[in-house]
Structure formats: structure tokens, C-alpha cells
Design a protein around this motif. Structure first.
Motif, PDB file in Angstrom:
ATOM      1  N   ASP A  61      66.182  43.318  60.979  1.00 22.86           N
ATOM      2  CA  ASP A  61      64.768  43.716  60.364  1.00 22.86           C
ATOM      3  C   ASP A  61      64.812  44.063  59.050  1.00 22.86           C
ATOM      4  OD1 ASP A  61      63.116  43.497  62.526  1.00 22.86           O
ATOM      5  OD2 ASP A  61      62.845  45.710  63.070  1.00 22.86           O
ATOM      6  N   ASP A  65      62.494  36.587  55.604  1.00 18.05           N
ATOM      7  CA  ASP A  65      62.387  35.792  56.838  1.00 18.05           C
ATOM      8  C   ASP A  65      62.283  34.424  56.363  1.00 18.05           C
ATOM      9  OD1 ASP A  65      59.665  35.023  55.533  1.00 18.05           O
ATOM     10  OD2 ASP A  65      58.594  36.256  56.837  1.00 18.05           O
ATOM     11  N   GLU A  66      62.126  33.495  57.070  1.00 15.41           N
ATOM     12  CA  GLU A  66      62.367  31.947  56.831  1.00 15.41           C
ATOM     13  C   GLU A  66      61.469  31.370  55.404  1.00 15.41           C
ATOM     14  OE1 GLU A  66      63.974  32.360  60.791  1.00 15.41           O
ATOM     15  OE2 GLU A  66      62.193  33.214  59.769  1.00 15.41           O
ATOM     16  N   LYS A 191      69.815  30.131  58.359  1.00 15.15           N
ATOM     17  CA  LYS A 191      69.267  31.381  58.054  1.00 15.15           C
ATOM     18  C   LYS A 191      70.268  32.361  57.521  1.00 15.15           C
ATOM     19  CE  LYS A 191      65.844  35.060  58.785  1.00 15.15           C
ATOM     20  NZ  LYS A 191      65.115  35.443  59.961  1.00 15.15           N
ATOM     21  N   LYS A 387      58.910  39.236  63.732  1.00 13.30           N
ATOM     22  CA  LYS A 387      58.928  37.875  63.554  1.00 13.30           C
ATOM     23  C   LYS A 387      57.773  37.520  62.842  1.00 13.30           C
ATOM     24  CE  LYS A 387      61.882  36.226  65.018  1.00 13.30           C
ATOM     25  NZ  LYS A 387      63.107  36.120  64.136  1.00 13.30           N
ATOM     26  N   ARG A 388      57.416  36.232  62.378  1.00 13.72           N
ATOM     27  CA  ARG A 388      56.348  35.723  61.638  1.00 13.72           C
ATOM     28  C   ARG A 388      55.130  35.747  62.462  1.00 13.72           C
ATOM     29  NH1 ARG A 388      58.908  30.548  58.912  1.00 13.72           N
ATOM     30  NH2 ARG A 388      59.841  30.267  60.941  1.00 13.72           N
TER      31      ARG A 388
END
Length: 471
Positions: A61, A65-66, A191, A387-388
Motif C-alpha cells: 500500500d 501503481d502501474e 512492477k 487497487k486501481r
């Protein structure tokens, strides 16, 4: 940003993918197989993991993110953004025409070809990829990351490996050995590499290219053992496996498995089609890592290029296989286009819609299904990574929610069921647990075929039980 305490939440919660990025940056972290043959990080008990290790975790966390990572990497004026496949310059379908790349690959051979091109053009000195390990019967691991320095070494390591591996050893080698490196891995590993380069100037300087592989999910080591056992080689006899044997006169999607092992002390090699083997259906998700149920990256959105199977009607009829390819790096795109002009590659332009269609099932599971799984965890009050996609259930019908719950159950129950069978030496203990669960799942996937599914599963269990009882 993720700290040492947050990394512990990842590990304790079962969200570790076993990539080894944290262990490469913190020697107190060890990478080990658990009782279910899954690789994971073992954190130090006397102190928190280092901040660098925690901030390299792909499920931590607070870590970028990607989308954030890709925006920083791919800023070409011609770059395009697509919610499903990520940032990209161009997308293709095709295969390698030259040499034996296609013959030796799982599909079209373009991933191996790109690694060789980076070496032969002098863009890197070495490639980090996955090689078979020479083992005695029943030993593990069967595969591990290695440093390939020549074209022959790269080609020898062709093929996709559905097996747990980790990167800590090769990343320590990179940290200790100056040079220019490329690496190929699944999305969460890509990642992790991008995050690790933010923590280590040496890695950032030496890691020149990251290539990605389209990913359905990671498998535990029990996947290999299970397939081999159903083919007639017990886990204690298994010495090698090819998860993607191409079978002539069949569609590319109907490939086989080849297992190598010992029988009465003598080497034996067996090949058979994957269909009919319990666990062979990728949609059932047997031996899946829990973390994979909470990943939203199918197409390695942080990789300079990603290759995968071209599961499209125009390609599937050829048993030799074909790739979908996404180019995000200008350098990689130029290599691909030069290869096509020279007749070394066959490349067809594809749209983002076509690439997404080639992985439609995986994208549905990682987006629509993920939203529901996130809500399931939230409703239980447990921790899970951010998450996204947002948690929710209203976008799914009650029947689809049931299917996602059953699919999750299949994956998680398969680990313990196989471990019990392995301990007892009786494969029927695994088949007896999983086959009815699979039949129940299929009855919800295809209600009109319920009776056929049940009868087929019962026949399969009875046939396999009879076979192993005779043995």
C-alpha cells in the motif's frame, strides 16, 4: 509509501507473489517455499524490513501503481493510453520467421527473439531470464532465474514456465556486477523491478530494458507435480516439465504437456494433451497464488514491451502459435519494425481492442471480478492491498457473483487438497476433492450442461482412480 510494517501485512495476508525484490534489497529477508509449494518472503523477526525492501513490493500500500509508474516511463509524444492494455506506441500480432525461434517457443517466439536482438545489437550485455535446473527426481526448484550472456543461452531458456521463481539472487548479481541488463518477467515482477530501481541507483543504472509476459496467474510448484502425477510420474520421480508442448494438427490453444522423470530408476519422457487433466483448465485457477486474485495488471503495463499468446481466431488454428505484442519503448518498437522489414518477423498491425480481446477472460477476471473480490474482503473487515478498481458488487448479477466465489474457492482449496494427496501418496485424495468442486463450478458456468459436466467429472474421477489403484 509502504514501510516495514505494511510489508508484513502483505506477507501475513497472503498477498506476497514471491518475486524476491524485497530480499534483493534487504539480506535479512529470505525467500522460501511453504508447505503448499509457494514461494514467499520470510521477514526478519528481530526488526522491521528495510524501507527500500518495503517500497519495492508490488502489493505494498502506498507504493506507486502501474499507471503512475508507466506515466513516468513512457512519455513519447505518440504514446496512447488504454485502460485495458496500458500505455503503448503500437500493437501487433505475429511470430518469428527466422531460425527455430517459433518452433522452440511456447507460442510465436517473439519474446525470445527480442532478448536476442537486445544482445546482438549491443544494447545489453546480459539478459535475466528463467532456465531449467538440473535436478534429481523429486527435487525443487525445477526452474530459476539465470544470467544469459549469449544468444544460445537465451534460446535455450525459451518457453513459458508455470512455476514459482524469484529474482533475489540475480538482482544481487546485478547489484554486484556492473553492466547493462535486460529482464523478462510477469506483470507483478515487472512492477517490482520498476519499484526497486527507485530504491537503488545501481539497479536503475544497470537495468536497461524490462520485457513482460502476459499473465493469467502464478502457479505453485504443485501444478507441475499434479500434471506429472496424472500422466504417470509421481512427484518424487519428476525431473522436468514442458508446460507447452506443441501438438501438430491441433489448434494452438490445444497444446500438450511433456513430463520427464524416473520409473524404476530409468529415465522416462511422456507427452499428452492437456485437456482431461484436472487443473489444466486455466479458468479453474487451481494452484493459484492468493495474490493473483488481487492483481489488476494482465498485460505488464510497466514493461517496455509485452508478449503473450494471440488467442484470436485468425491465429489459433496454427499449432505453431502466435504472439500479441505491445510496444511501449521506442527502441523496442524500432527493433520490431526493423525485424518485420527484413522478413525476420511476421507482424500484423492490431488494434487495442484486438489485443484486449485476445485476453478477454483474464481482463474480466482482473477488473469486474476483482471489484467483487475486494468487496468480499472489505465485508470481512480484513486488510487487502489498494487497487486501481473500486470494490463493488452491483455490476455483477447474483449468478456471476456465485461464479467468482466458486472460482476463488477452487484455487484456494486446491493447495491443501494436493498437499494431503502428496503426503499420503494417493492422487485420488486430490481428485476426489477437486473434481466435484469443479463440476459444481461448471454447473454454474454452464447451467444447461450441468448433467453432462457432472457425468464427465465422475467418469474422469472413476477412470483415474481405477488407473492409480491398478498402479
Amino acid at each position: 509509501m509502504t514501510d516495514g510494517g505494511e510489508l508484513k501485512k502483505v506477507v501475513v495476508g497472503g498477498y506476497c507473489v514471491g518475486c524476491g525484490a524485497c530480499a534483493a534489497l534487504d539480506p535479512a529477508i529470505q525467500m522460501r517455499f511453504d508447505d503448499m509449494q509457494r514461494l514467499g518472503a520470510v521477514l526478519p523477526v528481530d526488526r522491521k524490513p528495510s524501507l527500500a525492501a518495503a517500497q519495492s513490493c508490488p502489493f505494498g500500500d502506498g507504493n506507486p501503481d502501474e499507471d503512475e509508474i508507466a506515466q513516468g516511463l513512457y512519455a513519447d509524444p505518440e504514446i496512447r493510453q488504454d485502460q485495458r492494455i496500458g500505455r503503448h506506441l503500437k500493437t501487433f500480432g505475429g511470430w518469428v520467421e527466422e531460425g527455430a525461434f517459433r518452433e522452440r517457443a511456447s507460442s510465436g517466439g517473439i519474446g525470445t527473439w527480442l532478448q536476442c536482438e537486445l544482445l546482438s545489437k549491443g544494447l545489453v550485455d546480459s539478459v535475466l531470464n528463467v532456465a531449467e535446473v538440473d535436478v534429481a527426481g523429486g527435487e525443487a526448484p525445477l526452474f530459476s532465474f539465470t544470467v544469459a550472456r549469449t544468444r544460445d543461452e537465451v534460446v535455450a531458456n525459451a518457453k513459458t514456465r508455470y512455476y514459482p521463481i524469484e529474482m533475489s539472487e540475480v538482482l544481487r548479481f546485478v547489484l554486484e556486477t556492473p553492466g547493462r541488463y535486460a529482464v523478462i518477467g510477469v506483470p507483478c515482477f515487472c512492477k517490482a523491478l520498476r519499484l526497486a530501481t527507485r530504491q537503488s541507483p545501481e539497479l536503475a543504472d544497470r537495468l536497461h530494458f524490462v520485457l513482460g509476459i502476459v499473465c493469467g496467474h502464478l502457479k505453485s510448484g504443485a501444478f507441475a507435480d499434479s500434471l506429472a502425477w496424472q500422466c504417470g510420474i509421481t512427484p518424487d520421480e519428476l525431473t522436468g516439465i514442458d508446460f507447452r508442448s506443441k501438438l501438430a494438427a491441433r489448434p494452438a490453444s490445444r497444446y500438450g504437456v511433456t513430463v520427464e522423470g524416473l520409473r524404476d530408476g530409468e529415465p522416462i519422457t511422456l507427452t499428452r494433451p492437456m485437456e482431461g487433466l484436472v487443473g489444466a483448465n486455466w479458468g479453474h485457477g487451481l494452484f493459484k497464488y492468493k495474490a493473483c486474485e488481487f492483481c489488476d495488471d494482465v498485460l505488464a503495463e510497466t514493461a517496455d514491451a509485452v508478449v503473450g499468446d494471440a488467442w484470436l481466431p485468425e491465429y489459433d488454428g496454427d499449432h505453431r502459435g502466435a504472439n500479441v505484442v505491445i510496444a511501449r519503448s521506442r527502441t523496442i518498437l524500432e527493433l520490431l519494425e526493423a525485424g518485420a522489414r527484413e522478413g525476420r518477423l511476421r507482424l500484423d498491425m492490431l488494434t487495442a481492442d484486438q489485443v484486449a480481446a485476445s485476453q478477454a477472460g483474464g481482463l474480466r477476471h482482473r477488473r469486474d471480478g476483482l471489484r467483487y473480490r475486494l468487496k468480499m474482503v472489505d465485508d470481512q473487515g480484513d486488510w487487502r492491498p489498494r487497487k486501481r478498481v473500486e470494490p463493488g458488487a452491483d455490476h455483477l448479477s447474483p449468478s456471476l457473483r456465485k461464479i467468482h466465489r466458486l472460482r476463488f474457492e477452487l484455487g484456494q482449496k486446491s493447495h491443501a487438497a494436493f498437499e494431503q494427496a502428496r503426503k499420503s501418496g494417493d492422487l485420488n485424495e486430490f481428485l476426489g476433492v477437486m473434481s466435484p468442486l469443479i463440476a459444481h463450478y461448471e454447473s454454474h458456468m454452464h447451467p444447461s450442461l450441468f448433467r453432462r459436466c457432472v457425468n464427465f467429472s465422475l467418469r474422469k474421477v472413476l477412470a483415474l482412480r481405477a488407473r492409480f489403484s491398478r498402479a
